[in-house]
Every structure is written in structure tokens, then in C-alpha cells.
Design an enzyme around this catalytic site. Structure first.
Site, PDB file in Angstrom:
ATOM      1  N   HIS A  51       0.793  -1.237   0.000  1.00 13.73           N
ATOM      2  CA  HIS A  51       0.000   0.000   0.000  1.00 13.73           C
ATOM      3  C   HIS A  51       0.817   1.274   0.000  1.00 13.73           C
ATOM      4  O   HIS A  51       0.249   2.365  -0.032  1.00 13.73           O
ATOM      5  CB  HIS A  51      -0.924   0.025   1.220  1.00 13.73           C
TER       6      HIS A  51
ATOM      7  N   LYS B 131      -8.568  14.357   3.836  1.00 14.44           N
ATOM      8  CA  LYS B 131      -7.791  13.115   3.925  1.00 14.44           C
ATOM      9  C   LYS B 131      -6.899  13.271   5.140  1.00 14.44           C
ATOM     10  O   LYS B 131      -6.870  14.339   5.747  1.00 14.44           O
ATOM     11  CB  LYS B 131      -6.945  12.905   2.666  1.00 14.44           C
ATOM     12  N   ARG B 132      -6.154  12.197   5.532  1.00 17.95           N
ATOM     13  CA  ARG B 132      -5.235  12.350   6.651  1.00 17.95           C
ATOM     14  C   ARG B 132      -4.274  13.505   6.400  1.00 17.95           C
ATOM     15  O   ARG B 132      -3.907  13.789   5.260  1.00 17.95           O
ATOM     16  CB  ARG B 132      -4.457  11.050   6.884  1.00 17.95           C
TER      17      ARG B 132
ATOM     18  N   LYS C  63       0.938  14.608   1.396  1.00 22.09           N
ATOM     19  CA  LYS C  63      -0.336  14.971   0.770  1.00 22.09           C
ATOM     20  C   LYS C  63      -0.430  16.472   0.516  1.00 22.09           C
ATOM     21  O   LYS C  63      -1.361  16.961  -0.123  1.00 22.09           O
ATOM     22  CB  LYS C  63      -1.511  14.490   1.625  1.00 22.09           C
TER      23      LYS C  63
ATOM     24  N   THR D  93      -8.291   6.870  -2.770  1.00 21.39           N
ATOM     25  CA  THR D  93      -9.636   6.416  -3.127  1.00 21.39           C
ATOM     26  C   THR D  93     -10.619   7.565  -2.938  1.00 21.39           C
ATOM     27  O   THR D  93     -11.679   7.575  -3.562  1.00 21.39           O
ATOM     28  CB  THR D  93     -10.077   5.212  -2.266  1.00 21.39           C
TER      29      THR D  93
ATOM     30  N   LYS E  30     -14.073   8.884  -5.118  1.00 20.32           N
ATOM     31  CA  LYS E  30     -15.376   9.225  -4.543  1.00 20.32           C
ATOM     32  C   LYS E  30     -15.833  10.590  -5.053  1.00 20.32           C
ATOM     33  O   LYS E  30     -17.010  10.771  -5.402  1.00 20.32           O
ATOM     34  CB  LYS E  30     -15.292   9.231  -3.003  1.00 20.32           C
TER      35      LYS E  30
END
Ligand code: D6G
Length: 855
Positions: free
Chosen positions: A378, A569-570, A575, A677, A681
Site C-alpha cells: 500500500h 484526507k489524513r 499529501k 480512493t 469518490k
């Protein structure tokens, strides 16, 4: 009394949300009243909204039970190959609405609840999220369970029943504060304890060797108590099981040996054993080598493998030749998928069972083991890869360490025979890392012990194969695969965005829910003015609804006609929430520089949890809140720009914010986000994406056409090249005046006047050790954002692009992903055979348990 149905409601009668028959509504109401009385022991004078939620949950659950029993019985009768998904995380969210949808009960329940004078949405809001996950990895496991049941696979999710899931995030004075997630406080109507299947798990002890083989002795035992949760497929009567283990101390815990005499202390010490399943480790993409975490990992593995072998022995394939079980067909009957390396100990554990307990020869055991396991990688971030210290494993699981050494010895002998005199290769490929603390590289263990290794998006699988595990791919290229992630369209469209789901069904029929590739039919309507208006209208309604929610829950007002620019998101450096923050500051400065210039109004919404021990992530949250404070209170800005930090982002909040989003932020440094993911969405729910060529964004652009996304910034090759040259943040700062201004403001305390040095660490990181190169992509990002704003001015052109995105989202159904796992890794066929619903009679001969006794 039933009220007359409106036109819209009549239309819903033939809808994907289930058919409302007067009879089913009456039955649901009877069930509700019965449960309020007998299960909750209340009447309507004293019942609280929570009682009503529980009465409804039990009523819906009643509709699962017969299907669940039948499905499991069917598996015993037919003995299909079982698929086991092992995961330390299952981020399920809420269950009530999802169950109603998958059983086709949603509309009937809506009507029943309405007739009872209650508010469905209010009841749904009472349910706690099952937050047994951190982010993408755990939510993927949850989507996969839905898809496996929908595809009729005989699948099981196995994990831990954490008493406390992911912490609740509070924002106090702009800082993240964590609160314990006591999600089971009011009871969980969706689980069933199964004490009759309780199993022992051993820790510590020592190994005795004799001619009869190895024996692990003097261990400490903890019991694993399973809790089963039903997993219904979408409208196919299949109900699979998610089995989560809870740790229990044996009744003689600490009484048998050393603590004799101190009975009270021994009872109190039961906590020590039961702490194993107490709490989810709140790290996303980060390895923290704590002993309790290793215990959790082995706990789930040991209990699960015993369960799997018990089920195999009960099947017709677990035949015995007089005394011993024949395991030859084990890999044909059992597939075990490892969700990252977290359950990697399953590999030496299965070897231990085969060799030490079932007395199979090593080579035979190893062949069966390899053919049983498959491993999903992952992440390629080095800080996320599990590398357990040998000393710790030796103490906790001494026999497993010996087995891992034996696996490694044979593995290295094999490499040495293929590449004589290549010592460096042996060092690179060893399961054991020497130098400093000796560690076990769990990814290497998984690769060697599995027949398939996959990444989670094309670009990620390529990096796995050509960079991170290059030596292994050179050795066994056929082992390495890609399985691009997906999301379940049931939760992530039908449940969260009924308006859009119904609108699509009106245009292309209802079958797309099971076969999302049919969304391509929407291409036909890209120029249909009415459809364009309707899609825009649904989005607007979702935005208004979300704005009202924020106002009610958080007392913040936002403008529903501004662009909703969402980054949830986290919180993680890779990110790049910091890059978003620099863009906000840039917009703010532009408004102030020329307040009369046209500005496309935006509401920037950022949400996500920081790991409690991740200092930089917590500083990023504080910075976003500090910037929001200044921007939101500047009269020169007014309603043009608002910044919201969305507190406590979680599955149930994602269901609210995603359908209301115009712009989805997917801006990780190329090569760092394995798939993502959330990106999918948003795409499915009619948001446009601003993103880098990273993870599944690449395939989203491939499906929709790059011109239908806002793609910007460095590609993986550019990042590699920049690394080679050496990244120098100062160069960008010197060259780009707007970047300089924004950074100077953070540095000088413009956003933290009381504490001008507050963000020193952040600024210092950006200049001197930014592994994710925020400044290098800043200029392209800001320019791309200008294009976004320009398109947003043209509502029709924007919505047409939205429709092209929805039409291209079919690939990202987790049904597609699971079909690929089934075909390429597990070698099973999806079954569209509908298990008969429970009210259809069965002949008595079928009603036998596997042992042939009457059920
Ligand atoms: C679930 C449903 C129940 C079934 C049980 C045991 O709780 O009807 O009997 O699983 O399943 P196995 O562990 O024996 O497969």
C-alpha cells in the site's frame, strides 16, 4: 394511516432504493414496535431518539438474519473456495443505511419511520461510526467486503474488534486535541459475539527441539473471542461475515503460577491480556515499532488461521487418511489476502502449524503456504514499511523467529545459486537487515511467502516493481501485478448522493449500480441541456444541505454559491495540505492587493486527522486554522474567500461533504500516494479534480481524458530528476514574489501575531528538509487554480466536464477491483447465483450441519 404518495415518491417505487409495498411497511412498523417493547424495554412515552435508532436497527437486522444463516449454510454445503481478507483495519463507518440499501429496504423503512412520526435522518445520525481504521487502507477493506458479498464470493473479513477506534478530533484554539472513541458505549446492534468459537493465542515462552520436531512451550495464553458482523451483498441475498477478535484473559490468568495467593491482583491484571484489542494505533502510512502493536498483529493472525483450518477440516476437502488431515488441496480451497504487511506473521504461523503441529515436511508446507498467500503493498514511503526488531520478535514469538530464519536461509541459498558471488544482492534481498538494530523486513517476508504481490494503482505497481522491490521482480516477474483500487458505488453514490443516483438511473436504468462501467452511457447526455441543468441542481441542493449542516453543527456560515474547494484526507506532509495553504494565502493577498478585481468566490474546506505523535502534521492543522482566522475576519475579503477546517473528518462526514464538493484536491508529490480512493469518490459524485500525476489520478485522467481534469506539476520523472540535481527551495522563493510574500507572512507571524515564531518549524522544513518539494509545484498549482476559477464562471461548461467525469468513473468501482483479484490472484469466479431468500421453503435434507446432524 398511510399518506398519499407524491409523483416523486411514486417514481421512487421503481427505484434502486427498494420497493415500498403496504405490507412491508406494516411489517416494519410491527417489528419496530416489537423491538421497542421487548429489546429496548421502553414505550413511546419514555423512549429517547437513541432507543428509536436501536429499535430500527434491530428491525433491519431481523431482515439480515435468515439470509446470513442461509449463506453460511450454503458455503458449508457447496464448499466453494473461501477468500480470507486479513486486515488490521476495517473502516466501516455506519451500518444502518447501508444495510437498508443493500437489502432493498430503504424506501419501505423511510415510509415506516415517517408513519411512526419519526425522522429517518435524525435516527441515522445517532449511529456511531465503526472507526476501526485510519484512512484509505481501512476504508478499502470495507469497500472490498461490500463488493465481495455483492459478487457472491465466499469471503470473510478478519480483523480486531478494537474497543476504541480512531480518536475523535476536537479543534481547540486551532490545535488538534484527541478524544477517546468509545464507540461501543451504547452497545452495537450489528455484532454477534460467538464465545463458542473462542480460541487460544500464545505469546512468549521458549522452543524445545527433539527428534519429534519443535515445540513452543511455557507460553502465556490470551483468548480470542470472535464477534461476527453480517456483510450483505447488494440485492443478492448473500450475507458474508466480518469476524473481529476481542482479547480475553483466561480465567486462570496469573493465578496458576506466580501470583498464587494474590487473587485480587490477578483479577486486576486481566487487563494486561485484554489490552491487546483495546485501541487502534492511529498512524496512517507510518510504522511505529511498539510491542503491543506486534501483539495485535500476531493475535489476529493466530486466531484467524486456527479458524480457517477448522473450517477447512470441516469441509469435504479436509479429508483424513486415517489420522492426519490431507492438506494437498488447501491452496485450492483457501486464499488469504494480506492487506499490507500488518498481518505478515500469518506466513510463519501457517508454516508453524503445518510443520510443528500437522507434521508436514518443510518443502511441502512451504509450497502450500506460498500458494495460499497473496500480498498487497500500500505504500512505498520508507517510514511506513514495517521492519520489526529481531530482539522483540524473539522475545514475543521465539518459534516464529526460527521459522523466519529458516525461510531466509533457503531463500538466500536460492539467490546465491542463481547469482554466485553477488554478496550485495544477498544483503539487499535478505529478510533480515543487519547493521545497528537487526530487523525483519516484513515486505520481503511477504513477497517471498506469497504467490502474488500487487500494488494499488498502475503507477504505484510500476514503482513497486521497478524501484522498491526491483531485485524481487527480477527474480519472479510474474509474481508482480497491479490491482487498481476502487470504491463501492452503494455507499459512495446510492447512500451518500441519492439525488444523483436517481437522476442517473432515470437516464440509463438501474443496472449501473452492479455494473458501474455502464456509466459510459451518460456520454450520450453531455449536450442535453435539461440533464446538465439537473446535474447542476443536484449539486446545488447538496451544497445547500451541507452548508446548513455546518451552520447547525459548527455555527459557521458559508455561501452555497461559492465554489466548494475540498481537501479531506489524513494530514501528512506528502499529501501537501501546506501547498493548499500557500494557495489560500496567495488568493487572500490578491484580493487585498486589488479588491475591485473579479474574484471567483471560494470556500476552501480542509479536513483530516493528524497522527497524535506527528508534530509537523499538527502544526499544519494549526497553520490552516490560523490562516482561516485572519482570512475569515478580514472585511476586505468579505464573502469572496472563506476557509473552513472541517473537524473530525471520518466516514460519515465524508458522506456529507463529498457530494457537496465542486473541486477535489489530490495534490500529493508524484510518486508518493499509492492510489488514493477519495479521488474516486469525488469523481463519482460530480466534483472536478485538481491533481498531480500520482496514484489513481493518472488512471482517472486516462479514463476521462486529461483535458477533463486539472492536472499540474511534476511527473514522477521530474521528481527523480530534481532529486538528482538536488532540490533547492530557496530558488523558488527568490524567483516567485507571491510565494515569497506568503512564506514571509507565515514566518513573520502575520497569522500568529501573539506568537510570531509559532510556525518556525514549518518554514524551516519548507526551506531545508521538505522531502515533498512544495515550492517546486507551487507555481504550476496556482496557475492551474486560475484555470479552475475561470471555468467555474461558466456553469454550463463546468457541469459538462462534471458529466464527462461521472461517465468515466465506472472503472473505479471496487466490484471491478475485486473481479480482478478473483480472476488473477484467487482463481475464483464471481457467482450471480442468488441464494434463495429465507422465506422460501427448503427441503429438510438440506437443513443439515456439516457433520450431518440436524440444524
Ligand atoms: C456467522 C453466521 C452464523 C454461522 C457462523 C459460523 O456468525 O449463521 O453459523 O457465522 O460460521 P463458521 O465460522 O462456522 O463458518
Amino acid at each position: 394511516m398511510s399518506r398519499p404518495l407524491s409523483d416523486q415518491e411514486r417514481r421512487k417505487q421503481i427505484s434502486i432504493r427498494g420497493i415500498v409495498g403496504a405490507e412491508s411497511v406494516a411489517e416494519l412498523k410491527r417489528g419496530f414496535n416489537r423491538h421497542l417493547h421487548f429489546t429496548l424495554v421502553k414505550d413511546r412515552n419514555v423512549a429517547t431518539p437513541r432507543d428509536y435508532y436501536f429499535a430500527l436497527a434491530h428491525t433491519v437486522r431481523d431482515h439480515l438474519v435468515g439470509r446470513w444463516i442461509r449463506t453460511q449454510q450454503y458455503y458449508y454445503e457447496k464448499d466453494p473456495k473461501r477468500i480470507y481478507y486479513l486486515s488490521l483495519e476495517f473502516y466501516m463507518g455506519r451500518t444502518l443505511q447501508n444495510t437498508m440499501i443493500n437489502l432493498g429496504l430503504q424506501n419501505a423503512c423511510d415510509e415506516a419511520v415517517y408513519q411512526l412520526g419519526l425522522d429517518m435522518e435524525e435516527l441515522e445520525e445517532i449511529e456511531e461510526d465503526a472507526g476501526l481504521g485510519n484512512g484509505g487502507l481501512g476504508r478499502l477493506a470495507a469497500c472490498f467486503l461490500d463488493s465481495m458479498a455483492t459478487l457472491g464470493l465466499a469471503a470473510y473479513g478478519y480483523g480486531i474488534r478494537y474497543e476504541y477506534g480512531i480518536f475523535n478530533q476536537k479543534i481547540r484554539d486551532g490545535w488538534q486535541v484527541e478524544e477517546a472513541d468509545d464507540w461501543l458505549r451504547h452497545g452495537n446492534p450489528w455484532e454477534k459475539a460467538r464465545p463458542e468459537y473462542m480460541l487460544p493465542v500464545h505469546f512468549y515462552g521458549r522452543v524445545e527441539h527433539s527428534p519429534a520436531g519443535a515445540k513452543w512451550v511455557d507460553t502465556q495464553v490470551v483468548l480470542a473471542l470472535p464477534y461476527d458482523t453480517p456483510v450483505p451483498g447488494y440485492m443478492n441475498n448473500t450475507v458474508n461475515t466480518m469476524r473481529l477478535w476481542s482479547a480475553r484473559a483466561p480465567n486462570d490468568f496469573n493465578l496458576r503460577d506466580f501470583n498464587v495467593g494474590d487473587y485480587i491482583q490477578a483479577v486486576l491484571d486481566r487487563n494486561l491480556a485484554e489490552n491487546i484489542s483495546r485501541v487502534l494505533y492511529p498512524n496512517d502510512n507510518f510504522f511505529e515499532g511498539k510491542e503491543l502493536r506486534l501483539k495485535q498483529e500476531y493475535f489476529v493472525v493466530a486466531a484467524t488461521l486456527q479458524d480457517i483450518i477448522r473450517r477447512f477440516k470441516a469441509s469435504k476437502f479436509g479429508s483424513t487418511d486415517t489420522v492426519r488431515t490431507v492438506f494437498d488441496s488447501f491452496p485450492d480451497q483457501v486464499a488469504i489476502q494480506l492487506n499490507d504487511t500488518h498481518p505478515a506473521m500469518a506466513i510463519p504461523e501457517l508454516m508453524r502449524i503445518f510443520v510443528d503441529i500437522e507434521k508436514l515436511p518443510w518443502d511441502k508446507a512451504w509450497d502450500l503456504t506460498k500458494r495460499t498467500f497473496a500480498y498487497t503493498n500500500h505504500t512505498v514511503l520508507p517510514e511506513a514499511l514495517e521492519r520489526w526488531p529481531v530482539d522483540l520478535v524473539e522475545k514475543l514469538l521465539p518459534r516464529h523467529l526460527q521459522i523466519i530464519y529458516e525461510i531466509n536461509q533457503r531463500h538466500l541459498d536460492h539467490i546465491a545459486s542463481l547469482f554466485p558471488n553477488d554478496v550485495d544482492r544477498l544483503r539487499r534481498m535478505s529478510l533480515i537487515e543487519e547493521g545497528g538494530t537487526k530487523r525483519i523486513n516484513m515486505a520481503h517476508l511477504c513477497i517471498v511467502g506469497s504467490h502474488a504481490v500487487n500494488g494499488v494503482a498502475k503507477i504505484h505497481s510500476e514503482i513497486v516493481k521497478t524501484q522498491v522491490f526491483e531485485d524481487f521482480a527480477e527474480l519472479e516477474p510474474e509474481k508482480f501485478q497491479n490491482k487498481t483500487n476502487g470504491i463501492t458505488p452503494r455507499r459512495w453514490l446510492l447512500l451518500c448522493n441519492p439525488g444523483l443516483a436517481e437522476l442517473i438511473a432515470e437516464k440509463i436504468g438501474e443496472d449501473y449500480v452492479r455494473d458501474l462501467s455502464q456509466l459510459t452511457k451518460l456520454h450520450e447526455f453531455v449536450d442535453d441541456d435539461l440533464f446538465i441543468r439537473e446535474v447542476a441542481k443536484v449539486k446545488q441542493e447538496n451544497k445547500v444541505k451541507f452548508a446548513l449542516y455546518l451552520e447547525k453543527e459548527y455555527k459557521v456560515k458559508i455561501n452555497p454559491s461559492s465554489m466548494f474547494d475540498v481537501h479531506v484526507k489524513r494530514i501528512h506532509e506528502y499529501k501537501r495540505q501546506l501547498m493548499n495553504c500557500l494557495h489560500i494565502i496567495t488568493m487572500y493577498n490578491r484580493i487585498r492587493r486589488d479588491p475591485t478585481k473579479l474574484f471567483v468566490p471560494r470556500t476552501v474546506i480542509i479536513g483530516g486527522k493528524a497522527a497524535p505523535g506527528y508534530h509537523m502534521a499538527k502544526m499544519i492543522i494549526k497553520l490552516i486554522n490560523a490562516v482561516a482566522q485572519v482570512v475569515n475576519n478580514d472585511p476586505m475579503v468579505g464573502s469572496k474567500l472563506k476557509v473552513i477546517f472541517l473537524e473530525n473528518y471520518r466516514v460519515s462526514l465524508a458522506e456529507k461533504v463529498i457530494p457537496a464538493t465542486d473541486l477535489s484536491e489530490q495534490i500529493s508529490t508524484a510518486g508518493t500516494e499509492a492510489s488514493g480512493t477519495g479521488n474516486m469518490k469525488f469523481m463519482l459524485n460530480g466534483a472536478l479534480t485538481i491533481g498531480t500525476m500520482d496514484g489513481a489520478n493518472v488512471e482517472m485522467a486516462e479514463e476521462a481524458g486529461e483535458e477533463n481534469l486539472f492536472i499540474f506539476g511534476m511527473r514522477v520523472e521530474d521528481v527523480t530528476e530534481l532529486d538528482r540535481k538536488g532540490y533547492d527551495a530557496q530558488l523558488y522563493y527568490d524567483r516567485l514574489p507571491e510565494l515569497k510574500q506568503a512564506v514571509d507572512q507565515i514566518k513573520s507571524g502575520f497569522f500568529s501575531p501573539k506568537e510570531p515564531n509559532l510556525f518556525n518549524d514549518v518554514v524551516n522544513m519548507l526551506f531545508h528538509h521538505d522531502r515533498f518539494k512544495v515550492f517546486a509545484d507551487y507555481e504550476a498549482y496556482v496557475k492551474c487554480q486560475e484555470k479552475v476559477s475561470e471555468l467555474y464562471l461558466n456553469s454550463k461548461a463546468w457541469t459538462k466536464m462534471v458529466i464527462r467525469n461521472i461517465a468515466a468513473a465506472g472503472k473505479f468501482s471496487s466490484d471491478r477491483t475485486i473481479k480482478e483479484y478473483a480472476r488473477d490472484i484467487w482463481h475464483v469466479e464471481p457467482s450471480d447465483l442468488k441464494i434463495p431468500p429465507p422465506n422460501e421453503p427448503r427441503d429438510a435434507a438440506q437443513d443439515k450441519t456439516p457433520n450431518g446432524t440436524a440444524a
